[in-house]
Design a protein around this motif. Structure first.
Motif, PDB file in Angstrom:
ATOM      1  N   VAL A   7      38.510 -27.501   1.173  1.00 50.36           N
ATOM      2  CA  VAL A   7      37.308 -27.828   0.382  1.00 50.36           C
ATOM      3  C   VAL A   7      36.098 -27.044   0.902  1.00 50.36           C
ATOM      4  O   VAL A   7      35.021 -27.604   1.088  1.00 50.36           O
ATOM      5  CB  VAL A   7      37.020 -29.349   0.413  1.00 50.36           C
ATOM      6  N   LEU A   8      36.272 -25.758   1.121  1.00 50.46           N
ATOM      7  CA  LEU A   8      35.196 -24.948   1.680  1.00 50.46           C
ATOM      8  C   LEU A   8      34.081 -24.680   0.670  1.00 50.46           C
ATOM      9  O   LEU A   8      32.906 -24.642   1.028  1.00 50.46           O
ATOM     10  CB  LEU A   8      35.753 -23.619   2.187  1.00 50.46           C
ATOM     11  N   GLY A   9      34.444 -24.470  -0.588  1.00 49.33           N
ATOM     12  CA  GLY A   9      33.445 -24.092  -1.570  1.00 49.33           C
ATOM     13  C   GLY A   9      32.824 -22.742  -1.234  1.00 49.33           C
ATOM     14  O   GLY A   9      33.246 -22.056  -0.299  1.00 49.33           O
ATOM     15  N   ASP A  10      31.800 -22.366  -1.976  1.00 45.38           N
ATOM     16  CA  ASP A  10      31.140 -21.091  -1.722  1.00 45.38           C
ATOM     17  C   ASP A  10      30.394 -21.098  -0.393  1.00 45.38           C
ATOM     18  O   ASP A  10      30.335 -20.078   0.294  1.00 45.38           O
ATOM     19  CB  ASP A  10      30.164 -20.762  -2.851  1.00 45.38           C
ATOM     20  N   GLU A  11      29.823 -22.273  -0.034  1.00 46.34           N
ATOM     21  CA  GLU A  11      29.088 -22.354   1.224  1.00 46.34           C
ATOM     22  C   GLU A  11      29.994 -22.099   2.417  1.00 46.34           C
ATOM     23  O   GLU A  11      29.697 -21.292   3.306  1.00 46.34           O
ATOM     24  CB  GLU A  11      28.415 -23.729   1.364  1.00 46.34           C
ATOM     25  N   GLY A  12      31.122 -22.781   2.436  1.00 46.11           N
ATOM     26  CA  GLY A  12      32.060 -22.607   3.534  1.00 46.11           C
ATOM     27  C   GLY A  12      32.675 -21.229   3.559  1.00 46.11           C
ATOM     28  O   GLY A  12      32.907 -20.661   4.637  1.00 46.11           O
ATOM     29  N   ALA A  13      32.943 -20.667   2.390  1.00 43.53           N
ATOM     30  CA  ALA A  13      33.531 -19.327   2.319  1.00 43.53           C
ATOM     31  C   ALA A  13      32.564 -18.273   2.851  1.00 43.53           C
ATOM     32  O   ALA A  13      32.975 -17.300   3.491  1.00 43.53           O
ATOM     33  CB  ALA A  13      33.929 -18.994   0.883  1.00 43.53           C
ATOM     34  N   THR A  14      31.283 -18.461   2.591  1.00 43.13           N
ATOM     35  CA  THR A  14      30.283 -17.533   3.114  1.00 43.13           C
ATOM     36  C   THR A  14      30.247 -17.572   4.632  1.00 43.13           C
ATOM     37  O   THR A  14      30.174 -16.533   5.306  1.00 43.13           O
ATOM     38  CB  THR A  14      28.893 -17.877   2.542  1.00 43.13           C
ATOM     39  N   LEU A  15      30.330 -18.770   5.199  1.00 43.09           N
ATOM     40  CA  LEU A  15      30.376 -18.916   6.654  1.00 43.09           C
ATOM     41  C   LEU A  15      31.665 -18.323   7.222  1.00 43.09           C
ATOM     42  O   LEU A  15      31.666 -17.681   8.276  1.00 43.09           O
ATOM     43  CB  LEU A  15      30.262 -20.392   7.025  1.00 43.09           C
ATOM     44  N   LEU A  16      32.756 -18.520   6.511  1.00 32.33           N
ATOM     45  CA  LEU A  16      34.031 -17.946   6.937  1.00 32.33           C
ATOM     46  C   LEU A  16      33.947 -16.421   6.954  1.00 32.33           C
ATOM     47  O   LEU A  16      34.513 -15.766   7.845  1.00 32.33           O
ATOM     48  CB  LEU A  16      35.150 -18.401   6.003  1.00 32.33           C
ATOM     49  N   GLY A  17      33.246 -15.861   5.992  1.00 29.78           N
ATOM     50  CA  GLY A  17      33.081 -14.416   5.950  1.00 29.78           C
ATOM     51  C   GLY A  17      32.442 -13.884   7.223  1.00 29.78           C
ATOM     52  O   GLY A  17      32.798 -12.812   7.712  1.00 29.78           O
ATOM     53  N   HIS A  18      31.519 -14.645   7.780  1.00 32.87           N
ATOM     54  CA  HIS A  18      30.891 -14.235   9.037  1.00 32.87           C
ATOM     55  C   HIS A  18      31.913 -14.216  10.168  1.00 32.87           C
ATOM     56  O   HIS A  18      31.909 -13.311  11.010  1.00 32.87           O
ATOM     57  CB  HIS A  18      29.747 -15.185   9.378  1.00 32.87           C
ATOM     58  N   VAL A  19      32.785 -15.214  10.200  1.00 36.82           N
ATOM     59  CA  VAL A  19      33.834 -15.253  11.219  1.00 36.82           C
ATOM     60  C   VAL A  19      34.752 -14.039  11.076  1.00 36.82           C
ATOM     61  O   VAL A  19      35.135 -13.406  12.068  1.00 36.82           O
ATOM     62  CB  VAL A  19      34.655 -16.552  11.106  1.00 36.82           C
ATOM     63  N   LEU A  20      35.110 -13.711   9.845  1.00 35.79           N
ATOM     64  CA  LEU A  20      36.048 -12.620   9.596  1.00 35.79           C
ATOM     65  C   LEU A  20      35.540 -11.275  10.100  1.00 35.79           C
ATOM     66  O   LEU A  20      36.327 -10.398  10.455  1.00 35.79           O
ATOM     67  CB  LEU A  20      36.358 -12.525   8.097  1.00 35.79           C
ATOM     68  N   LEU A  21      34.239 -11.108  10.162  1.00 38.94           N
ATOM     69  CA  LEU A  21      33.686  -9.857  10.668  1.00 38.94           C
ATOM     70  C   LEU A  21      34.098  -9.606  12.116  1.00 38.94           C
ATOM     71  O   LEU A  21      34.080  -8.473  12.588  1.00 38.94           O
ATOM     72  CB  LEU A  21      32.154  -9.885  10.569  1.00 38.94           C
ATOM     73  N   ASN A  22      34.452 -10.685  12.824  1.00 36.45           N
ATOM     74  CA  ASN A  22      34.845 -10.565  14.226  1.00 36.45           C
ATOM     75  C   ASN A  22      36.361 -10.517  14.411  1.00 36.45           C
ATOM     76  O   ASN A  22      36.835 -10.394  15.543  1.00 36.45           O
ATOM     77  CB  ASN A  22      34.255 -11.724  15.024  1.00 36.45           C
ATOM     78  N   CYS A  23      37.100 -10.631  13.314  1.00 34.02           N
ATOM     79  CA  CYS A  23      38.574 -10.594  13.386  1.00 34.02           C
ATOM     80  C   CYS A  23      39.032  -9.164  13.137  1.00 34.02           C
ATOM     81  O   CYS A  23      39.560  -8.834  12.070  1.00 34.02           O
ATOM     82  CB  CYS A  23      39.173 -11.543  12.348  1.00 34.02           C
ATOM     83  N   ARG A  24      38.859  -8.328  14.100  1.00 31.90           N
ATOM     84  CA  ARG A  24      39.049  -6.891  13.905  1.00 31.90           C
ATOM     85  C   ARG A  24      40.499  -6.489  13.680  1.00 31.90           C
ATOM     86  O   ARG A  24      40.770  -5.379  13.222  1.00 31.90           O
ATOM     87  CB  ARG A  24      38.464  -6.142  15.103  1.00 31.90           C
ATOM     88  N   ARG A  25      41.447  -7.377  14.031  1.00 36.47           N
ATOM     89  CA  ARG A  25      42.867  -7.055  13.849  1.00 36.47           C
ATOM     90  C   ARG A  25      43.532  -7.920  12.778  1.00 36.47           C
ATOM     91  O   ARG A  25      44.751  -7.965  12.683  1.00 36.47           O
ATOM     92  CB  ARG A  25      43.614  -7.220  15.170  1.00 36.47           C
ATOM     93  N   LEU A  26      42.734  -8.602  11.994  1.00 33.00           N
ATOM     94  CA  LEU A  26      43.287  -9.528  10.997  1.00 33.00           C
ATOM     95  C   LEU A  26      44.196  -8.796  10.012  1.00 33.00           C
ATOM     96  O   LEU A  26      43.828  -7.763   9.461  1.00 33.00           O
ATOM     97  CB  LEU A  26      42.167 -10.225  10.243  1.00 33.00           C
ATOM     98  N   GLN A  27      45.368  -9.364   9.782  1.00 26.66           N
ATOM     99  CA  GLN A  27      46.334  -8.811   8.838  1.00 26.66           C
ATOM    100  C   GLN A  27      46.591  -9.740   7.655  1.00 26.66           C
ATOM    101  O   GLN A  27      46.822  -9.272   6.547  1.00 26.66           O
ATOM    102  CB  GLN A  27      47.653  -8.540   9.552  1.00 26.66           C
ATOM    103  N   ARG A  28      46.550 -11.048   7.889  1.00 27.43           N
ATOM    104  CA  ARG A  28      46.892 -12.015   6.846  1.00 27.43           C
ATOM    105  C   ARG A  28      45.849 -13.121   6.777  1.00 27.43           C
ATOM    106  O   ARG A  28      45.495 -13.697   7.800  1.00 27.43           O
ATOM    107  CB  ARG A  28      48.279 -12.631   7.123  1.00 27.43           C
TER     108      ARG A  28
END
Length: 204
Positions: free
Chosen positions: A115-136
């Motif tokens: 139940v992240l919604g747009d607000e949670g997804a935006t915050l998640l996007g910030h986390v993803l910037l630090n996941c430099r090896r993310l594949q999935r």
């Protein structure tokens, strides 16, 4: 877990230097939980929540006691400013500090059904910037719309060649959001699997 459980988990993640897979699916983290995760990478900002969301968070904070709220300004924090209710500060445990190392080796992240919604997804996007090896990445069933998927797409575009799989099914992404997502994934040449079923694209 819920928002409060995710808040505690954020403190544990700070000490993980070799974390490669993280499965948080179906835990109802909501935007407040996503804010706790984002705080581990030193973000400072605001998330706009719905009035009913804030009422639920206020009840949970009251049930858990007010001991943590007093030290919110001394720790990494987010000001969650709902459009229909007063500001609600997020107090993180003392052991949570700005530290992106816990995300640097992550290759798999599953946050379906939170139940992240747009607000949670935006915050998640910030986390993803630090996941430099993310594949999935699995973000299905999260009520994410065009605004939220834009933040995720922007982060995936920066990941580029490492990224291989995205599950964004059963959300609220419309044609505009799909266009932005396509642009972001266009920078991911190794993408082999994409699931965007059950969104709001329609015949277009």
């Amino acid at each position: 877990l819920g928002p409060s459980g995710t808040q505690e988990l954020a403190g544990l993640l700070r000490g993980c230097r070799s974390l490669q897979r993280l499965d948080l699916a179906w835990n109802e983290m909501r935007p407040l939980g996503a804010a706790a995760l984002a705080a581990t990478v030193g973000s400072a900002g605001t998330a706009t929540l719905r009035g009913e969301e804030t009422a639920a968070l206020g009840s949970e904070e009251a049930a858990g006691g007010g001991g943590r709220a007093g030290s919110a300004r001394e720790q990494s924090s987010f000001s969650l400013s709902p459009s229909l209710a007063p500001s609600l500060p997020l107090s993180l445990p003392p052991h949570v500090a700005a530290d992106s190392d816990c995300w640097s080796l992550l290759t798999h992240l599953d946050v379906r059904g939170n139940v992240l919604g747009d607000e949670g997804a935006t915050l998640l996007g910030h986390v993803l910037l630090n996941c430099r090896r993310l594949q999935r990445l699995h973000v299905g069933s999260n009520e994410i719309g065009d605004g939220g998927i834009k933040s995720i797409a922007d982060s995936l575009r920066r990941l580029g060649a490492t990224f291989q799989l995205l599950d964004a099914s059963a959300n609220r992404i419309g044609p505009a959001g799909m266009e932005v997502l396509a642009e972001g994934l266009g920078r991911c040449p190794d993408l082999g699997q994409l699931d965007v079923r059950s969104n709001r694209v329609g015949a277009e």
